[in-house]
Write an enzyme that holds these catalytic residues in place. Sequence first.
Site, PDB file in Angstrom:
ATOM      1  N   CYS A   1      58.927  36.928  80.112  1.00  0.00           N
ATOM      2  CA  CYS A   1      57.977  35.946  79.600  1.00  0.00           C
ATOM      3  C   CYS A   1      56.599  36.207  80.212  1.00  0.00           C
ATOM      4  O   CYS A   1      56.479  36.303  81.441  1.00  0.00           O
ATOM      5  CB  CYS A   1      58.452  34.538  79.947  1.00  0.00           C
TER       6      CYS A   1
ATOM      7  N   ASP B   1      63.799  37.462  79.526  1.00  0.00           N
ATOM      8  CA  ASP B   1      64.246  37.058  78.202  1.00  0.00           C
ATOM      9  C   ASP B   1      65.273  38.079  77.734  1.00  0.00           C
ATOM     10  O   ASP B   1      64.970  39.275  77.664  1.00  0.00           O
ATOM     11  CB  ASP B   1      63.077  37.016  77.215  1.00  0.00           C
TER      12      ASP B   1
END
Length: 270
Positions: A177, A184
């Site tokens: 992120c 992620d």
Amino acid sequence: MTIEGSLLGREVVYPAHYDPRLLYPIARALARAQLGIDGNALPFIGHDRWQAFELSWLNPHGLPQVATATLQVPATSANLIESKSLKLYLNSFNVSVFESAEHVRLRIAADLSQAAGALVSVQFGVPAIGSDDAAGNLDVQDIAITCYGPPDASLLHADADSLAEEALHSALLKSNCPVTGQPDWADVSIAYCGPRIDRAGLLRYLVSFRDHAEFHEQCVERIFIDILAHCQPQQLSVHARYTRRGGLDINPWRATPGSPAPNAQRAHRQ
């Protein structure tokens, strides 16, 4: 509409009441310009499908109601909606009274459409868990990998003398992120028709996102553009199913015009 100018990544007060101002849109044009994408002539169709598992509000008697929901933002929208802001926004419903579930659905659809700059669909419920069993599994390859970022499109190759129509799948897509630095994780499915894509190079390319910081939607658009440029398929579909964080997961899909939309199903890790 930039990360630097937002409250994202900072400590914030938990919302006490419904507040659509919590939604933070980010212009898609910023990242698309870096990829050479003309916003007035997008090379793809697609959408961003959000699956929300922590939605609650109060009925007129003060009794809490709970639901899940599927939110779909078109790729043609001017803005994407940052995930932390969406989480805070949905949590702002927790202690707010609404006349009915339909009023909640319509309110969310209106607020998200306003933030995205396009019509956003909202439906209660989430898809069932499914699988891409028919797709070729890229992850079974016993290959050496040394590049973990930045994404290296030069790893992509295709054989112009061998045409293929196939679907490929990997569970090894990971990026970070750009706001919080948190990882992620995603399953990614790639379907194409054209010169046969080298599977080892494709897997190395996907793994090269491992230390890369970019929003989910932008990663999928980067993958689409890189494969299109380096492998030159006649048809291409890229669909990523990211794992849940904060009660939300996102499933961006980008494809050449005319491609069928992927089945609205959840990955096993979602």
